[in-house]
Design a protein around this motif. Sequence first.
Motif, PDB file in Angstrom:
ATOM      1  N   LEU A   1       0.785  -1.227   0.000  1.00 35.73           N
ATOM      2  CA  LEU A   1       0.000   0.000   0.000  1.00 35.73           C
ATOM      3  C   LEU A   1       0.820   1.281   0.000  1.00 35.73           C
ATOM      4  O   LEU A   1       0.354   2.306  -0.465  1.00 35.73           O
ATOM      5  N   ALA A   2       2.032   1.238   0.530  1.00 32.94           N
ATOM      6  CA  ALA A   2       2.836   2.459   0.588  1.00 32.94           C
ATOM      7  C   ALA A   2       4.316   2.126   0.548  1.00 32.94           C
ATOM      8  O   ALA A   2       4.763   1.157   1.154  1.00 32.94           O
ATOM      9  N   THR A   3       5.052   2.948  -0.207  1.00 32.03           N
ATOM     10  CA  THR A   3       6.507   2.830  -0.276  1.00 32.03           C
ATOM     11  C   THR A   3       7.093   4.233  -0.050  1.00 32.03           C
ATOM     12  O   THR A   3       7.549   4.882  -0.988  1.00 32.03           O
ATOM     13  N   PRO A   4       7.039   4.696   1.205  1.00 29.66           N
ATOM     14  CA  PRO A   4       7.467   6.072   1.491  1.00 29.66           C
ATOM     15  C   PRO A   4       8.956   6.293   1.230  1.00 29.66           C
ATOM     16  O   PRO A   4       9.773   5.412   1.459  1.00 29.66           O
ATOM     17  N   GLU A   5       9.247   7.472   0.751  1.00 26.96           N
ATOM     18  CA  GLU A   5      10.623   7.871   0.515  1.00 26.96           C
ATOM     19  C   GLU A   5      10.853   9.177   1.251  1.00 26.96           C
ATOM     20  O   GLU A   5      10.139  10.145   0.977  1.00 26.96           O
ATOM     21  N   PRO A   6      11.697   9.270   2.212  1.00 24.32           N
ATOM     22  CA  PRO A   6      12.564   8.191   2.671  1.00 24.32           C
ATOM     23  C   PRO A   6      11.806   7.209   3.571  1.00 24.32           C
ATOM     24  O   PRO A   6      10.860   7.594   4.265  1.00 24.32           O
ATOM     25  N   PHE A   7      12.225   5.975   3.537  1.00 27.78           N
ATOM     26  CA  PHE A   7      11.649   4.962   4.416  1.00 27.78           C
ATOM     27  C   PHE A   7      12.426   5.004   5.721  1.00 27.78           C
ATOM     28  O   PHE A   7      13.633   4.813   5.739  1.00 27.78           O
ATOM     29  N   LEU A   8      11.728   5.267   6.829  1.00 28.56           N
ATOM     30  CA  LEU A   8      12.394   5.364   8.125  1.00 28.56           C
ATOM     31  C   LEU A   8      12.236   4.104   8.954  1.00 28.56           C
ATOM     32  O   LEU A   8      13.187   3.623   9.552  1.00 28.56           O
ATOM     33  N   ALA A   9      11.021   3.569   9.005  1.00 28.80           N
ATOM     34  CA  ALA A   9      10.728   2.363   9.781  1.00 28.80           C
ATOM     35  C   ALA A   9       9.305   1.934   9.458  1.00 28.80           C
ATOM     36  O   ALA A   9       8.480   2.751   9.054  1.00 28.80           O
ATOM     37  N   VAL A  10       9.014   0.649   9.660  1.00 26.53           N
ATOM     38  CA  VAL A  10       7.658   0.140   9.439  1.00 26.53           C
ATOM     39  C   VAL A  10       6.667   0.927  10.290  1.00 26.53           C
ATOM     40  O   VAL A  10       5.613   1.355   9.815  1.00 26.53           O
ATOM     41  N   GLY A  11       6.989   1.126  11.550  1.00 27.88           N
ATOM     42  CA  GLY A  11       6.090   1.811  12.475  1.00 27.88           C
ATOM     43  C   GLY A  11       5.741   3.227  12.062  1.00 27.88           C
ATOM     44  O   GLY A  11       4.703   3.749  12.459  1.00 27.88           O
ATOM     45  N   ALA A  12       6.571   3.863  11.241  1.00 27.69           N
ATOM     46  CA  ALA A  12       6.296   5.227  10.801  1.00 27.69           C
ATOM     47  C   ALA A  12       5.063   5.293   9.894  1.00 27.69           C
ATOM     48  O   ALA A  12       4.462   6.346   9.743  1.00 27.69           O
ATOM     49  N   GLY A  13       4.652   4.154   9.329  1.00 27.65           N
ATOM     50  CA  GLY A  13       3.481   4.111   8.483  1.00 27.65           C
ATOM     51  C   GLY A  13       2.182   3.974   9.243  1.00 27.65           C
ATOM     52  O   GLY A  13       1.105   3.959   8.653  1.00 27.65           O
ATOM     53  N   TYR A  14       2.268   3.864  10.545  1.00 24.75           N
ATOM     54  CA  TYR A  14       1.095   3.650  11.388  1.00 24.75           C
ATOM     55  C   TYR A  14       0.876   4.835  12.313  1.00 24.75           C
ATOM     56  O   TYR A  14       1.831   5.448  12.777  1.00 24.75           O
TER      57      TYR A  14
END
Length: 122
Positions: A52-65
Amino acid sequence: MVDDGVATGATIKAALRAIRKRNPKELVLAIPVAPPALIDELRREVDALICLATPEPFLAVGAGYEDFRQVSDRRSVGLRASDPKAGTGFGKIPALEQRNRAAAPILSKHPPLYPANAGKFQ
């Protein structure tokens, strides 16, 4: 296979390879968030990938919640017992709710795999 998100990919790739050895009819990976750099690698491991999401920059899985606190076993069992559909989707990820709704038809076609008993998968 469903996971709460992928960071390095090492664990999920090992799990996918173990499942692939059992010759499933189809191997689908559904994850809410992963680093963009891992997507191509993960696609090579599965027949279908839902991310569902590929954030850039990717910091951590938990950052998506919004809330990534650990859930106790007791709470998890209680939630699953109270909702017959529990475990079939990603749950609440407020920042991604619109994409989650869009992915629901795909997820209903590809239910997650759960251990049924010693070494067998449904």
